[in-house]
Design a protein around this motif. Structure first.
Motif, PDB file in Angstrom:
ATOM      1  N   GLN A   2       0.821  -1.191   0.000  1.00 17.49           N
ATOM      2  CA  GLN A   2       0.000   0.000   0.000  1.00 17.49           C
ATOM      3  C   GLN A   2       0.856   1.243   0.000  1.00 17.49           C
ATOM      4  O   GLN A   2       1.950   1.265   0.545  1.00 17.49           O
ATOM      5  CB  GLN A   2      -0.906   0.023   1.246  1.00 17.49           C
ATOM      6  CG  GLN A   2      -1.894  -1.108   1.291  1.00 17.49           C
ATOM      7  CD  GLN A   2      -2.784  -1.111   0.052  1.00 17.49           C
ATOM      8  OE1 GLN A   2      -3.386  -0.102  -0.267  1.00 17.49           O
ATOM      9  NE2 GLN A   2      -2.845  -2.224  -0.647  1.00 17.49           N
ATOM     10  N   GLY A   3       0.325   2.313  -0.608  1.00 18.73           N
ATOM     11  CA  GLY A   3       1.082   3.536  -0.760  1.00 18.73           C
ATOM     12  C   GLY A   3       1.578   4.110   0.548  1.00 18.73           C
ATOM     13  O   GLY A   3       2.691   4.606   0.647  1.00 18.73           O
ATOM     14  N   GLU A   4       0.759   3.994   1.599  1.00 20.90           N
ATOM     15  CA  GLU A   4       1.137   4.633   2.858  1.00 20.90           C
ATOM     16  C   GLU A   4       2.316   3.949   3.533  1.00 20.90           C
ATOM     17  O   GLU A   4       2.902   4.482   4.454  1.00 20.90           O
ATOM     18  CB  GLU A   4      -0.065   4.689   3.806  1.00 20.90           C
ATOM     19  CG  GLU A   4      -0.594   3.343   4.235  1.00 20.90           C
ATOM     20  CD  GLU A   4      -1.759   2.911   3.355  1.00 20.90           C
ATOM     21  OE1 GLU A   4      -2.637   2.203   3.855  1.00 20.90           O
ATOM     22  OE2 GLU A   4      -1.780   3.309   2.179  1.00 20.90           O
ATOM     23  N   LYS A   8      10.065   7.084   1.903  1.00 18.82           N
ATOM     24  CA  LYS A   8      10.539   8.184   1.061  1.00 18.82           C
ATOM     25  C   LYS A   8      11.812   8.740   1.669  1.00 18.82           C
ATOM     26  O   LYS A   8      12.173   8.393   2.783  1.00 18.82           O
ATOM     27  CB  LYS A   8       9.481   9.286   0.960  1.00 18.82           C
ATOM     28  CG  LYS A   8       8.262   8.909   0.155  1.00 18.82           C
ATOM     29  CD  LYS A   8       7.321  10.080   0.028  1.00 18.82           C
ATOM     30  CE  LYS A   8       6.101   9.725  -0.783  1.00 18.82           C
ATOM     31  NZ  LYS A   8       5.190  10.870  -0.926  1.00 18.82           N
ATOM     32  N   GLY A   9      12.437   9.611   0.923  1.00 16.51           N
ATOM     33  CA  GLY A   9      13.629  10.265   1.446  1.00 16.51           C
ATOM     34  C   GLY A   9      14.908   9.502   1.166  1.00 16.51           C
ATOM     35  O   GLY A   9      14.950   8.621   0.305  1.00 16.51           O
ATOM     36  N   THR A  10      15.926   9.867   1.885  1.00 13.31           N
ATOM     37  CA  THR A  10      17.270   9.351   1.640  1.00 13.31           C
ATOM     38  C   THR A  10      17.335   7.828   1.738  1.00 13.31           C
ATOM     39  O   THR A  10      16.741   7.241   2.626  1.00 13.31           O
ATOM     40  CB  THR A  10      18.257   9.954   2.656  1.00 13.31           C
ATOM     41  OG1 THR A  10      18.083  11.356   2.681  1.00 13.31           O
ATOM     42  CG2 THR A  10      19.687   9.626   2.273  1.00 13.31           C
ATOM     43  N   ARG A  41      10.673  -1.184   0.581  1.00 14.74           N
ATOM     44  CA  ARG A  41       9.434  -0.406   0.747  1.00 14.74           C
ATOM     45  C   ARG A  41       9.576   0.912  -0.004  1.00 14.74           C
ATOM     46  O   ARG A  41       9.526   2.000   0.587  1.00 14.74           O
ATOM     47  CB  ARG A  41       9.147  -0.199   2.224  1.00 14.74           C
ATOM     48  CG  ARG A  41       8.657  -1.490   2.890  1.00 14.74           C
ATOM     49  CD  ARG A  41       8.834  -1.466   4.370  1.00 14.74           C
ATOM     50  NE  ARG A  41       8.240  -0.282   4.982  1.00 14.74           N
ATOM     51  CZ  ARG A  41       8.385   0.038   6.262  1.00 14.74           C
ATOM     52  NH1 ARG A  41       9.106  -0.733   7.051  1.00 14.74           N
ATOM     53  NH2 ARG A  41       7.835   1.114   6.754  1.00 14.74           N
ATOM     54  N   ARG A  42       9.832   0.785  -1.274  1.00 19.10           N
ATOM     55  CA  ARG A  42      10.004   1.943  -2.155  1.00 19.10           C
ATOM     56  C   ARG A  42       9.164   1.728  -3.396  1.00 19.10           C
ATOM     57  O   ARG A  42       8.901   0.594  -3.789  1.00 19.10           O
ATOM     58  CB  ARG A  42      11.477   2.070  -2.584  1.00 19.10           C
ATOM     59  CG  ARG A  42      12.450   2.322  -1.476  1.00 19.10           C
ATOM     60  CD  ARG A  42      12.486   3.796  -1.133  1.00 19.10           C
ATOM     61  NE  ARG A  42      13.509   4.092  -0.133  1.00 19.10           N
ATOM     62  CZ  ARG A  42      13.820   5.330   0.249  1.00 19.10           C
ATOM     63  NH1 ARG A  42      13.217   6.368  -0.291  1.00 19.10           N
ATOM     64  NH2 ARG A  42      14.729   5.543   1.172  1.00 19.10           N
TER      65      ARG A  42
END
Length: 200
Positions: A2-4, A8-10, A41-42
DNA sequence: AAGTGTGACAACCGCGACGCG
DNA sequence: ACGCGTCGCGGTTGTCACACT
């Protein structure tokens, strides 16, 4: 996935290693599926970007040389903000890197660089290169830089290269959801038939 | 020393193109 | 022809380090 739950990020080192191993195993393709199978999880997009801009072999990460700088200015003038096209003329540089460099270093200086270039290159090859860039035959690098050719060449190279790397990296880290060997061993139980994993 | 501004770079987002069923 | 998944591109934003006041 799922998107949530997507990170994200480094990028962390473990994520880089995991991505590198699975790209070596599966090739530069089907990024969404690769991300899932690697347990990352990307998003697939994020994986592709990380690979293309940072992890890919043969990338330069140092400062731009004077010649590279001149070429960027020249090509930007000629092609506009077609960073991907410009990147194909600069071995080891990515469109993102060039774009950033342009924005932060060259945009303000472009007129100056062009002026310097005009002076120092009146009797050099730059003048002729400038007018013939679009008609130059594909260099070896350029061929490899094309997304389509790169996939084919890298797939061929990575089968051998990948195995070595996979074995080494798996012994050195314990953070994978799947080790690439485990993954490869388990491939029999995955359904790779159909278009998803076909090489053609 | 603390706050602010700026530069450099990494990463994300949105969109269009393409291939396939 | 259409919908869907995937990919590539260009623009934008986020983050960090460093300089400046």
């Amino acid at each position: 996935m799922q998107g949530e739950h997507l990170r994200k990020g480094t990028w962390l080192q473990e994520e880089d290693e995991q991505l590198t191993n699975f790209v070596a195993l599966l090739g530069e393709r089907r990024w969404d599926s690769l991300a899932k199978l690697a347990g990352l999880r990307r998003s697939g997009k994020s994986c592709r970007l990380r690979w293309m801009n940072y992890l890919r072999p043969n990338l330069k990460h140092g400062p731009f040389s004077g010649e590279e700088e001149k070429l960027i200015v020249q090509l930007q003038q000629q092609l506009g903000n077609k960073w991907a096209k410009i990147a194909r003329k600069l071995p080891g540089r990515t469109d993102n890197e060039i774009k950033n460099y342009w924005r932060t270093h060259l945009r303000k200086r472009a007129p100056q660089v062009r002026q310097e270039e005009k002076v120092c290159c009146e009797d050099s090859e730059w003048e002729t290169k400038d007018s013939s860039i679009d008609t130059l035959p594909l260099s070896d690098w350029e061929l490899r830089s094309s997304p389509y050719e790169t996939r084919i060449l890298d797939w061929i190279m990575q089968n051998e290269f990948g195995e070595k790397e996979v074995e080494q990296d798996c012994n050195s880290t314990g953070t994978f959801n799947y080790s690439p060997q485990e993954f490869a061993e388990g491939c029999d139980s995955w359904d790779f038939s159909g278009s998803l994993w076909d090489l053609n």
